[in-house]
Motif scaffolding. Structure first.
Motif, PDB file in Angstrom:
ATOM      1  N   VAL A  97      12.261 -68.588 -17.562  1.00 11.09           N
ATOM      2  CA  VAL A  97      12.776 -67.699 -18.607  1.00 11.09           C
ATOM      3  C   VAL A  97      13.692 -68.423 -19.591  1.00 11.09           C
ATOM      4  CG1 VAL A  97      12.548 -65.626 -17.193  1.00 11.09           C
ATOM      5  CG2 VAL A  97      14.677 -66.924 -17.111  1.00 11.09           C
ATOM      6  N   THR A  98      13.548 -69.724 -19.723  1.00 15.86           N
ATOM      7  CA  THR A  98      14.371 -70.473 -20.673  1.00 15.86           C
ATOM      8  C   THR A  98      13.866 -70.262 -22.097  1.00 15.86           C
ATOM      9  OG1 THR A  98      13.032 -72.445 -20.261  1.00 15.86           O
ATOM     10  CG2 THR A  98      15.100 -72.251 -19.024  1.00 15.86           C
ATOM     11  N   ALA A  99      14.758 -70.481 -23.062  1.00 13.95           N
ATOM     12  CA  ALA A  99      14.423 -70.252 -24.471  1.00 13.95           C
ATOM     13  C   ALA A  99      13.378 -71.231 -24.991  1.00 13.95           C
ATOM     14  CB  ALA A  99      15.688 -70.338 -25.323  1.00 13.95           C
ATOM     15  N   SER A 100      13.441 -72.460 -24.540  1.00 15.46           N
ATOM     16  CA  SER A 100      12.427 -73.454 -24.906  1.00 15.46           C
ATOM     17  C   SER A 100      11.404 -73.511 -23.779  1.00 15.46           C
ATOM     18  CB  SER A 100      13.063 -74.829 -25.107  1.00 15.46           C
ATOM     19  OG  SER A 100      13.840 -74.842 -26.296  1.00 15.46           O
ATOM     20  N   PRO A 101      10.171 -73.805 -24.101  1.00 18.13           N
ATOM     21  CA  PRO A 101       9.111 -73.771 -23.085  1.00 18.13           C
ATOM     22  C   PRO A 101       9.383 -74.681 -21.896  1.00 18.13           C
ATOM     23  CG  PRO A 101       8.183 -74.111 -25.280  1.00 18.13           C
ATOM     24  CD  PRO A 101       9.667 -74.221 -25.412  1.00 18.13           C
ATOM     25  N   ARG A 102       9.075 -74.145 -20.731  1.00 18.99           N
ATOM     26  CA  ARG A 102       9.147 -74.946 -19.518  1.00 18.99           C
ATOM     27  C   ARG A 102       8.014 -75.963 -19.537  1.00 18.99           C
ATOM     28  NH1 ARG A 102       9.512 -72.960 -13.291  1.00 18.99           N
ATOM     29  NH2 ARG A 102       9.452 -75.035 -12.380  1.00 18.99           N
ATOM     30  N   GLN A 103       8.344 -77.177 -19.082  1.00 14.71           N
ATOM     31  CA  GLN A 103       7.343 -78.232 -18.930  1.00 14.71           C
ATOM     32  C   GLN A 103       7.418 -78.734 -17.497  1.00 14.71           C
ATOM     33  OE1 GLN A 103       8.033 -81.202 -21.990  1.00 14.71           O
ATOM     34  NE2 GLN A 103       7.990 -79.679 -23.613  1.00 14.71           N
ATOM     35  N   ASP A 104       6.500 -79.592 -17.128  1.00 10.99           N
ATOM     36  CA  ASP A 104       6.507 -80.084 -15.750  1.00 10.99           C
ATOM     37  C   ASP A 104       7.709 -80.970 -15.438  1.00 10.99           C
ATOM     38  OD1 ASP A 104       5.633 -82.251 -17.263  1.00 10.99           O
ATOM     39  OD2 ASP A 104       4.013 -82.788 -15.905  1.00 10.99           O
ATOM     40  N   ASN A 105       8.429 -81.424 -16.459  1.00 10.64           N
ATOM     41  CA  ASN A 105       9.624 -82.244 -16.263  1.00 10.64           C
ATOM     42  C   ASN A 105      10.913 -81.473 -16.571  1.00 10.64           C
ATOM     43  OD1 ASN A 105       8.965 -82.198 -19.016  1.00 10.64           O
ATOM     44  ND2 ASN A 105       9.820 -84.213 -19.399  1.00 10.64           N
ATOM     45  N   SER A 106      10.822 -80.147 -16.641  1.00  9.53           N
ATOM     46  CA  SER A 106      11.999 -79.308 -16.897  1.00  9.53           C
ATOM     47  C   SER A 106      12.893 -79.239 -15.668  1.00  9.53           C
ATOM     48  CB  SER A 106      11.575 -77.879 -17.266  1.00  9.53           C
ATOM     49  OG  SER A 106      11.032 -77.818 -18.552  1.00  9.53           O
ATOM     50  N   ARG A 107      14.189 -79.248 -15.920  1.00  9.50           N
ATOM     51  CA  ARG A 107      15.193 -79.048 -14.872  1.00  9.50           C
ATOM     52  C   ARG A 107      16.385 -78.347 -15.493  1.00  9.50           C
ATOM     53  NH1 ARG A 107      14.938 -81.997  -9.952  1.00  9.50           N
ATOM     54  NH2 ARG A 107      16.520 -80.446  -9.408  1.00  9.50           N
ATOM     55  N   LEU A 108      17.231 -77.785 -14.645  1.00  4.34           N
ATOM     56  CA  LEU A 108      18.537 -77.289 -15.077  1.00  4.34           C
ATOM     57  C   LEU A 108      19.521 -78.412 -14.816  1.00  4.34           C
ATOM     58  CD1 LEU A 108      18.640 -73.634 -13.708  1.00  4.34           C
ATOM     59  CD2 LEU A 108      18.010 -74.429 -15.997  1.00  4.34           C
ATOM     60  N   SER A 109      20.222 -78.830 -15.854  1.00  3.20           N
ATOM     61  CA  SER A 109      21.120 -79.977 -15.715  1.00  3.20           C
ATOM     62  C   SER A 109      22.293 -79.701 -14.786  1.00  3.20           C
ATOM     63  CB  SER A 109      21.603 -80.454 -17.079  1.00  3.20           C
ATOM     64  OG  SER A 109      22.294 -79.443 -17.775  1.00  3.20           O
ATOM     65  N   CYS A 110      22.608 -78.434 -14.553  1.00  2.00           N
ATOM     66  CA  CYS A 110      23.696 -78.110 -13.617  1.00  2.00           C
ATOM     67  C   CYS A 110      23.294 -78.344 -12.165  1.00  2.00           C
ATOM     68  CB  CYS A 110      24.172 -76.672 -13.814  1.00  2.00           C
ATOM     69  SG  CYS A 110      23.005 -75.397 -13.272  1.00  2.00           S
ATOM     70  N   GLN A 111      22.012 -78.495 -11.918  1.00  2.00           N
ATOM     71  CA  GLN A 111      21.518 -78.655 -10.556  1.00  2.00           C
ATOM     72  C   GLN A 111      21.214 -80.099 -10.185  1.00  2.00           C
ATOM     73  OE1 GLN A 111      21.358 -75.873  -8.302  1.00  2.00           O
ATOM     74  NE2 GLN A 111      22.730 -75.383 -10.011  1.00  2.00           N
TER      75      GLN A 111
END
Length: 107
Positions: free
Chosen positions: A74-88
């Motif tokens: 549900v992120t504003a920019s499209p999720r990709q296979d290399n997406s992560r949350l930087s807080c994690q």
């Protein structure tokens, strides 16, 4: 310290020395890097610290938890296979040289 490179959507980059124990998100916020909002302060409840890990990355990253996986849908920019949350992604000396790309938008 680990040098983390944050690549902005316009191609410019910010190289930040991040103290181990901080997250990639916190390192960006402490250094004033634009593009990571982190509205929840790192609680993995908002998805506004979305990043794309460089596709050539060979650094060891922690496994993605179910909560992070759900928020990336549900992120504003499209999720990709290399997406992560930087807080994690906690920073350690092993991440020295990591390159992450910031999305076009977080909200």
């Amino acid at each position: 310290m680990a040098k983390i490179t944050y690549v902005h959507p316009d191609g410019t980059s910010s190289v930040v020395d991040v103290e181990p124990g901080n997250s990639i998100m916190r390192g960006a916020k402490l250094a004033g890097v634009e593009g990571i909002l982190a509205q929840c302060g790192g609680g993995a409840t908002c998805g506004t610290c979305h990043i794309y890990v460089d596709r050539d990355n060979t650094k060891p990253l922690p496994a993605m938890h179910d909560l992070e996986d759900g928020l990336l849908c549900v992120t504003a920019s499209p999720r990709q296979d290399n997406s992560r949350l930087s807080c994690q992604i906690p920073v350690s000396e092993e991440l020295d040289g990591l390159v992450v790309h910031l999305p076009e938008k977080q909200l």
